[in-house]
Design a protein around this motif. Structure first.
Motif, PDB file in Angstrom:
ATOM      1  N   GLU A  71       5.996  -9.543   0.250  1.00 50.88           N
ATOM      2  CA  GLU A  71       4.786 -10.293   0.589  1.00 50.88           C
ATOM      3  C   GLU A  71       3.701  -9.358   1.115  1.00 50.88           C
ATOM      4  O   GLU A  71       2.518  -9.507   0.775  1.00 50.88           O
ATOM      5  CB  GLU A  71       5.106 -11.375   1.614  1.00 50.88           C
ATOM      6  N   ALA A  72       4.075  -8.394   1.935  1.00 44.52           N
ATOM      7  CA  ALA A  72       3.110  -7.414   2.433  1.00 44.52           C
ATOM      8  C   ALA A  72       2.524  -6.599   1.288  1.00 44.52           C
ATOM      9  O   ALA A  72       1.322  -6.279   1.287  1.00 44.52           O
ATOM     10  CB  ALA A  72       3.783  -6.505   3.459  1.00 44.52           C
ATOM     11  N   SER A  73       3.346  -6.264   0.306  1.00 44.43           N
ATOM     12  CA  SER A  73       2.882  -5.482  -0.842  1.00 44.43           C
ATOM     13  C   SER A  73       1.863  -6.259  -1.668  1.00 44.43           C
ATOM     14  O   SER A  73       0.808  -5.732  -2.049  1.00 44.43           O
ATOM     15  CB  SER A  73       4.069  -5.100  -1.718  1.00 44.43           C
ATOM     16  N   ILE A  74       2.186  -7.515  -1.964  1.00 49.35           N
ATOM     17  CA  ILE A  74       1.269  -8.344  -2.752  1.00 49.35           C
ATOM     18  C   ILE A  74      -0.068  -8.498  -2.029  1.00 49.35           C
ATOM     19  O   ILE A  74      -1.140  -8.383  -2.636  1.00 49.35           O
ATOM     20  CB  ILE A  74       1.907  -9.713  -3.030  1.00 49.35           C
ATOM     21  N   ARG A  75       0.005  -8.745  -0.737  1.00 49.64           N
ATOM     22  CA  ARG A  75      -1.219  -8.918   0.061  1.00 49.64           C
ATOM     23  C   ARG A  75      -2.061  -7.643   0.045  1.00 49.64           C
ATOM     24  O   ARG A  75      -3.296  -7.695  -0.140  1.00 49.64           O
ATOM     25  CB  ARG A  75      -0.831  -9.299   1.486  1.00 49.64           C
ATOM     26  N   LEU A  76      -1.426  -6.502   0.214  1.00 50.24           N
ATOM     27  CA  LEU A  76      -2.138  -5.230   0.237  1.00 50.24           C
ATOM     28  C   LEU A  76      -2.795  -4.943  -1.111  1.00 50.24           C
ATOM     29  O   LEU A  76      -3.961  -4.538  -1.187  1.00 50.24           O
ATOM     30  CB  LEU A  76      -1.158  -4.107   0.607  1.00 50.24           C
TER      31      LEU A  76
END
Length: 519
Positions: A71-76
């Motif tokens: 989720e952090a990767s997609i957001r970034l």
């Protein structure tokens, strides 16, 4: 509360995906597109306000939005894509550097877990590290720049390794899901487009070989008329990179972008599916003519799929698991049948990961697929929410045979209870026949055909509607034939009723022959 103290699944809190979805920042790319198209600064201001408000409201490592590295990767990635599209990616300030660094740190913390899943967590988190780290390396300064270089290199190495392992030589992906396959390809496409933008060196040679194979796999699965495809495997609504206006179940934009990047030409003639490529600065013209409509029937032996098509508009997709990666669904020998853009025989989908009731469990079981169920059991033992044991492996013919009757293929499996199921497909010009040979069951076998919603009515030999006719005959007496109501989920957390033709027998061995004639 630190993210590690929050439970993944909680009946009180509900489905965590509902919380995560808005924090994927897909809206940032939509705002960026809207501003570029309209010139209305309200879209740009809204994008900036929402991003700043999220950053204030979600301190690093606090709350549910930091629980998952993917989720952090997609957001970034979405944040940096939106900033690039609005020309703000070079406006380097302490807030943006802190945002990118916090996300890279969170992703790097649990990459071992991501790798162990053998799914899109590994590819997403590798891409996140590469994109975020390379942004810091290019636009940052001092220590953040040095850390960015290390994160970018870690992401590059991890992405190369994950692609090499998770994409099989025939282009199949480890997760056996059409929507997850799209997510994989979109992730690789965004990473490659970003690599070109920041001027990083090429990924490994087999990264491009496997990405091209995965692109051709997707092309083989989808219906070119509608852009839709079989509702195979897990479907949790994943579509995080909203670079076009297409419907959720239109896979053509993903296919076109990946084809331009990894094959060097479009899969389709120019159309609305070119939008993603334009936003990423990828030329929409390739060096060769589009290839999608030239596809023929094919067996994908590594991942376990059979696709038989003809020039009349018929396409059959069969699932033949190879037991290389953990299955999400009990869908051995499931058949999808498409006719001129209409999905006549269809898969049930997933509905929800968090809702553990009987209906939700049935979606992933043999009940949710066009196959036979024996003695009220599943094809494999269920060990947990996402885990089956005693994986089924289909042994099938290496190629599709063309004869006087049409194109055919056959394969079989034997489960741990000693039941053997062999299925033969025959695609003729305007009909498909399915022969099911079963032996070893103790009490009963139930064959299910999950039908497209419509005005189906039962008769003595099957059922009929304005869309087609289904005729079933058996080598043993049919104990029960009935038109039941089942469920399907084309979109996550949505389910709707579909007609299901059920044919039950209680004598073994037996052969059931089903002929589907579309109108």
């Amino acid at each position: 509360m630190h993210w590690s103290e929050i439970a993944d699944f909680s009946a009180k809190a509900g489905d965590i995906k509902v919380v995560w979805e808005i924090s994927r920042f897909s809206w940032a790319v939509v705002f960026a597109r809207a501003w570029r198209i309209s010139g209305d600064v309200r879209y740009l201001h809204a994008m900036q306000h929402w991003m700043e408000d999220w950053w204030r409201s979600n301190p690093p490592n606090t709350g549910p939005n930091w629980m998952c590295g993917q989720e952090a990767s997609i957001r970034l990635i979405n944040a940096l894509l939106a900033l690039r599209m609005t020309g703000l990616e070079k406006n380097v300030g302490a807030g943006l550097v802190g945002f990118v660094e916090a996300h890279c740190r969170r992703i790097a913390l649990t990459t071992l877990y991501a790798v162990a899943q053998d799914n899109n967590h590994g590819t997403s988190e590798a891409a996140g590290l590469f994109v975020g780290g390379s942004w810091l390396a290019r636009f940052g300064a001092g220590d953040p720049r040095s850390r960015g270089q290390r994160w970018a290199e870690k992401g590059r190495k991890l992405l190369n390794k994950r692609v090499r392992r998770l994409i099989l030589p025939d282009g199949s992906f480890s997760q056996h899901s059409l929507t997850y396959h799209r997510m994989l390809l979109d992730t690789l496409s965004v990473a490659e487009a970003w690599r070109r933008y920041v001027g990083e060196t090429l990924f490994a040679e087999d990264f491009y070989t496997r990405a091209a194979a995965a692109t051709r796999w997707l092309g083989a699965m989808i219906d070119s008329t509608s852009g839709d495809g079989p509702n195979l495997g897990a479907n949790d609504g994943a579509h995080p990179y909203r670079l076009d206006v297409s419907a959720y179940r239109d896979f053509r934009p993903c296919l076109q972008l990946a084809s331009l990047l990894f094959i060097g030409s479009g899969a389709l003639e120019s159309g609305p599916w070119d939008e993603s490529a334009r936003w990423l600065g990828v030329p929409a013209k390739g060096h060769a003519r589009p290839w999608l409509n030239d596809l023929s029937s094919a067996v994908f032996p590594d991942g376990g799929y059979v696709v038989i098509r003809n020039t009349t508009g018929a396409q059959v997709v069969l699932r033949a698991p190879t037991a290389r990666f953990r299955p999400a669904h009990a869908d051995a020998l499931h058949v999808d049948f498409w006719w001129k853009g209409k999905n006549l025989l269809r898969d049930g989908g997933s509905y929800s990961y968090a809702d553990g009731d009987v209906v939700t469990t049935a979606f992933a079981s043999a009940v949710g697929h066009n196959t036979q169920q024996f003695d009220d059991r599943d094809q494999m033992r269920r060990l947990g929410r996402f885990l089956y044991g005693d994986w089924v492996r289909v042994i099938g013919e290496p190629a599709i045979t063309t004869g006087a009757e049409g194109q055919s293929w056959a394969g079989s499996y034997t489960d741990i209870w000693g039941v053997r199921h062999r299925r033969t497909l025959i695609l003729r010009d305007k009909a498909v026949s399915v022969l099911d040979e079963a032996q070893g069951f103790k009490r009963k076998a139930v064959l299910r055909w999950r039908l497209a919603p419509g005005n189906w009515s039962q008769n003595e030999t099957g059922c009929t509607s304005s869309m087609g006719r289904i005729h079933v005959k058996s080598s043993v007496p049919i104990r029960r034939m009935s038109l039941e109501s089942g469920w399907e989920s084309r979109h996550y957390l949505e389910k709707s009723a579909v007609p299901v033709l059920e044919v039950e027998i209680d004598q073994s061995p037996a052969v059931l022959t089903t002929t589907v004639t579309p109108f």
